[in-house]
Design a protein around this motif. Structure first.
Motif, PDB file in Angstrom:
ATOM      1  N   LEU A 186      -7.163  14.328  92.928  1.00 28.89           N
ATOM      2  CA  LEU A 186      -7.730  13.182  92.073  1.00 28.89           C
ATOM      3  C   LEU A 186      -6.905  12.597  91.117  1.00 28.89           C
ATOM      4  N   LEU A 192      -9.330   7.366  89.313  1.00 28.53           N
ATOM      5  CA  LEU A 192      -9.943   8.903  89.195  1.00 28.53           C
ATOM      6  C   LEU A 192      -9.372   9.660  87.967  1.00 28.53           C
ATOM      7  N   LEU A 238     -17.963  10.984  93.318  1.00 26.81           N
ATOM      8  CA  LEU A 238     -16.609  10.327  93.297  1.00 26.81           C
ATOM      9  C   LEU A 238     -16.632   9.021  93.197  1.00 26.81           C
ATOM     10  N   LEU A 241     -16.862   8.321  89.262  1.00 27.42           N
ATOM     11  CA  LEU A 241     -15.494   8.655  88.406  1.00 27.42           C
ATOM     12  C   LEU A 241     -14.787   7.627  88.620  1.00 27.42           C
ATOM     13  N   ALA A 242     -14.650   6.972  89.983  1.00 27.34           N
ATOM     14  CA  ALA A 242     -13.731   5.901  90.106  1.00 27.34           C
ATOM     15  C   ALA A 242     -14.238   4.507  89.285  1.00 27.34           C
TER      16      ALA A 242
END
Length: 558
Positions: A186, A192, A238, A241-242
């Motif tokens: 990541l 990330l 995910l 986070l992005a």
């Protein structure tokens, strides 16, 4: 057939591996044994290495850790007590880690071929031996996961606890070697990696295992929520986070420090016979010529010139003529920051001690400040104490040809470097930049009583040629900028030299294996200090405890 195997064959397919298109492969892996199980674990680990820089194939780690869960199912289930289950899980974890590290660190063999007549015989020790030893941490991580293993999603939390804890230990015990920590899957993506400002590399590691191992539940359980829920939660995490990372990164370029113009010199000197003391004049002339090149049209002249680690194959502090040539060859008004070996006069009865250092030099050749490298490379810069005498008795030495090897600087000396005209600099040499939490001293104040304004990293990756090694090194140093909220200035002999802002964005760089200069402004740090800079691995410790509690709660419910 043992009683445990009979239990597996009779019960595990109907109970835990009974649904979806992945049921058959998960069952085969869970029921594998002997060399087939070890080979599958090794190949699964090797596949996971594709998620590391410079490849960055995150789905490879998804497949790798999913297979690891299924392999651990077979090692954990159907065994009467921990006496048999723990060793089985340890062996699976060791084989997985051995494959992961062998595929990710094979380029270390390049260093053994620089002076092949002396070191080629030891190449297997670096390419196979080091991964085999470091894989013991992964074995311990899988065994720790077994202590909290359960059916369903709970075992994903157990694996995250075991592997994240193992990676932390690998980065700290026996001098530490946190290269290609799983969180880099990541930590190489701009969006990330922003979470590292709060939870650091090891927090990213725990998240990476939770996210990438979650699809293992697609082959288990009978309830749709238990089968698809973990994968859905992983995808949402995910994406979150992005999105949060994209929001954190400013839309425009970072502000820059007024009155500072950097010149990074990348001489691309080969690590061979040309880099010898007898060639000192040619080497110094090469640096001076690059440093004196005029800036591009419209560009400001450099205020600070930076040369890489161990720029000279001699002790420049003891060579007044070369020191004067260097000081006199700087652009007008510029100051030099350079890597250089230095010697310290011994006390009576002591041997001469050598240090891998950073020096600041001003005209006409005056050394104004020095930093000595604290975290040395075992076998590269010194021979570990217990092995030193025995290996030298056999005629062996460390890679760097320094009598007796380098001495480490004082831990208290891991400090802020004072460079007139620059903000206080957190100094790092070579692979010191891969250690999260060790970049800035516990008391991060310089002579002026202010916190550091940049991370300075000088290095020499010529040992590793055009391999993934230099690219992995850069990626890990880049993550330190995000963790600490500081810009990174990295000068490498053969590349990759770069200036990176406090959000991990590369503002200027030079490619590998090119002789050139890089003129760039210095980005400003983020306002205030990041949470990770203030608390270190404390948030990770809370995350680790949370993963363990979730795994134990699931085990209790099972």
């Amino acid at each position: 057939m043992t009683a445990g195997e009979a239990y597996l064959r009779a019960d595990l397919p109907a109970r835990d591996h009974a649904g979806g298109p992945f049921a058959a492969p998960s069952r085969r892996l869970a029921l594998s044994r002997g060399w087939r199980r070890l080979a599958a674990a090794f190949l699964a680990g090797a596949l996971g290495a594709l998620a590391m820089p410079p490849f960055g194939v995150l789905p490879a780690l998804v497949v790798s850790l999913t297979l690891a869960v299924w392999l651990t199912d077979g090692a954990a289930e159907g065994r009467t007590g921990l006496v048999r289950a723990l060793p089985a899980c340890f062996i699976v974890g060791w084989a997985w880690g051995f494959g992961y590290l062998t595929a990710g660190l094979w380029w270390l063999g390049s260093a053994f071929l620089v002076e092949a007549d002396e070191f080629a015989w030891a190449l297997p020790l670096g390419v196979v031996g080091l991964p085999a030893v470091l894989a013991l941490f992964y074995g311990a991580g899988f065994a720790a996961a077994r202590l909290a293993w359960s059916r369903g999603a709970g075992r994903i939390a157990a694996l995250a606890f075991g592997l994240a804890g193992a990676e932390w230990l690998r980065g700290h015990l026996f001098t530490g070697f946190p290269w290609n920590t799983l969180g880099m899957a990541l930590g190489q993506n701009l969006w990330l990696m922003q979470a590292a400002a709060f939870i650091g590399l090891y927090g990213l590691t725990l998240l990476a295992v939770l996210i990438c191992a979650a699809p293992a539940t697609l082959a288990t359980g009978t309830h749709p929520r238990g089968r698809y829920g973990p994968s859905a939660a992983a995808a949402i995490t995910l994406a979150a986070l992005a999105l949060w990372g994209a929001e954190r990164v400013p839309p425009g370029a970072s502000a820059t420090v007024a009155g500072v113009r950097l010149r990074l010199v990348q001489p691309n000197l080969p690590q061979d016979a040309k880099f010898r003391p007898e060639n000192r004049e040619d080497i110094v002339d090469r640096y001076v010529e690059l440093s004196q090149r005029p800036p591009e049209a419209g560009g400001a002249p450099p205020t600070h010139v930076i040369w890489p680690e161990s720029a000279f194959p001699f002790l420049i502090q003891r060579d007044p003529a070369s020191l004067a040539k260097v000081g006199g060859g700087l652009p007008p008004g510029a100051r030099l920051v350079t890597g250089a070996a230095r010697a310290e006069e011994p006390l009576p009865g002591e041997r001469l001690r050598f240090f891998n250092a950073i020096m600041t030099i001003e005209a006409p050749g005056r050394i104004t400040d020095t930093y000595d490298k604290v975290h040395l490379v075992p076998f590269g810069e010194y021979l570990p104490g217990p092995l030193d005498a025995a290996l030298r008795a056999l005629g062996l030495r460390q890679f760097v040809s320094i009598p007796g090897g380098f001495s480490a600087g004082s831990a208290a000396g891991q400090r802020i470097l004072t460079i007139p005209g620059l903000p206080p600099a957190a100094a790092t040499i070579c692979y010191e930049a891969i250690f999260p939490g060790a970049i800035v001293p516990a008391d991060p104040t310089g002579a002026a009583g202010t916190a550091p304004g940049l991370i300075l990293n000088v290095t020499n990756d010529a040992w590793f040629g055009d391999t993934p090694g230099p690219r992995q090194h850069l990626a890990q140093a880049r993550l330190r900028a995000v963790e600490e909220g500081l810009p990174l200035v990295r000068d490498a002999n053969t590349g990759i030299s770069a200036v990176i802002d406090a959000y991990g964005r590369t503002t200027a760089s030079l490619p590998l294996d090119r002789e050139d200069i890089l003129d760039a402004d210095l980005p400003a740090p983020v306002p205030g200090r990041t949470l990770y800079a203030r608390l270190g691995d404390a948030p990770f410790a809370l995350m680790l405890a949370g993963a363990l509690l979730c795994a134990l709660a699931a085990r209790r419910r099972a």
